[in-house]
Write a protein that holds these residues in place. Structure first.
Motif, PDB file in Angstrom:
ATOM      1  N   TYR A  61     -10.434 -27.808   5.451  1.00 33.15           N
ATOM      2  CA  TYR A  61     -10.037 -26.949   6.558  1.00 33.15           C
ATOM      3  C   TYR A  61     -11.053 -25.825   6.739  1.00 33.15           C
ATOM      4  N   SER A  98     -10.521 -32.807  -4.277  1.00 37.36           N
ATOM      5  CA  SER A  98     -10.360 -31.379  -4.560  1.00 37.36           C
ATOM      6  C   SER A  98     -11.126 -30.489  -3.582  1.00 37.36           C
ATOM      7  N   GLU A  99     -11.865 -31.066  -2.647  1.00 32.97           N
ATOM      8  CA  GLU A  99     -12.637 -30.259  -1.713  1.00 32.97           C
ATOM      9  C   GLU A  99     -11.759 -29.749  -0.569  1.00 32.97           C
ATOM     10  N   ASN A 100     -12.175 -28.623  -0.010  1.00 37.43           N
ATOM     11  CA  ASN A 100     -11.454 -28.036   1.119  1.00 37.43           C
ATOM     12  C   ASN A 100     -11.851 -28.754   2.409  1.00 37.43           C
TER      13      ASN A 100
END
Length: 243
Positions: free
Chosen positions: A154, A150-152
């Protein structure tokens, strides 16, 4: 009472004379200040290190090459430079290798991009467990960053973030283990085998939160699941249980 206590007092060892430090063994609270036992252990370790260093020095002196600096300079000029052919693989070959690996593991998806020229960057999504950013130079892996599903991954300009760490300690641990795996899987003559072996090892994290430790049998230790995977058997271990 005095005789009983005097019998409990240890005697300094005569095999390891440490001069006045031997008086530390007369301390009645040896269990609280084990200085003398630690000194003995350090003394034994130092002697063993000196012995092995002497053996290594003798072996190296037998294999020494008697060459002067001028001779080495002449031989270096005469010897033709070997071209690193494995470092300049065509991009199409790299794409084919990655596509074959992508088809090997259905639960793992690999997205390949080339934002900075010919160097490839992979975004590996392993089920709904984690995401891995892999920075490659031709078919050689330079860097890996493991983050949660669930982590970003980009940056603000839409490029893969290859510098920031995960916000979770469990994925920071997996990142450290992945870096260790890169040092373990080394075969410069066959870089495609190295990438396939690394991806096979990475795929074993599909049950990161479901597999118990093979040594202690527990799922959690200090709040963390078994984050280490054996390089040969791919079995799960806690970071402290694997030693």
């Amino acid at each position: 009472e005095l005789e009983r206590l005097s019998n409990l007092v240890g005697k300094p060892s005569e095999n390891h004379p440490l001069h006045n430090s031997g008086l530390l063994s007369l301390d009645p609270v040896q269990d609280k200040t084990p200085l003398y036992s630690q000194l003995l252990q350090a003394y034994k370790w130092s002697n063993k290190l000196q012995y092995h260093a002497g053996l290594a020095s003798g072996l190296l002196n037998q294999q020494s090459l008697k060459r002067s600096a001028n001779q080495m300079g002449v031989s270096a000029k005469r010897r033709p430079k070997a071209q690193p052919t494995t470092l300049v693989l065509p991009p199409q070959y790299v794409d084919d290798v990655i596509n074959r690996i992508d088809r090997m593991f259905p639960e793992m998806s690999i997205q390949l991009s080339r934002p900075n020229g010919t160097s490839a960057m992979l975004l590996v999504t392993l089920g709904k467990v984690l995401k891995v950013i892999v920075v490659m130079r031709s078919l050689f892996i330079d860097r890996t960053i493991v983050k949660g599903y669930s982590e970003n991954v980009y940056t603000e300009d839409g490029k893969l973030d290859i510098w920031s760490k995960s916000n979770y300690q469990v994925f920071q641990k997996v990142t450290d283990h992945a870096t260790t795996a890169l040092l373990h899987y080394q075969l410069p003559q066959m870089p495609d085998v190295v990438v396939r072996s690394f991806m096979t090892w990475l795929r074993s994290y599909i049950k990161l939160f479901q597999a118990p430790c093979q040594r202690c049998g527990k799922f959690l230790q200090d709040g963390l699941p078994p984050t280490w995977r054996d390089f040969r058997t791919l079995e799960a271990f806690h970071d402290t249980c694997r030693q």
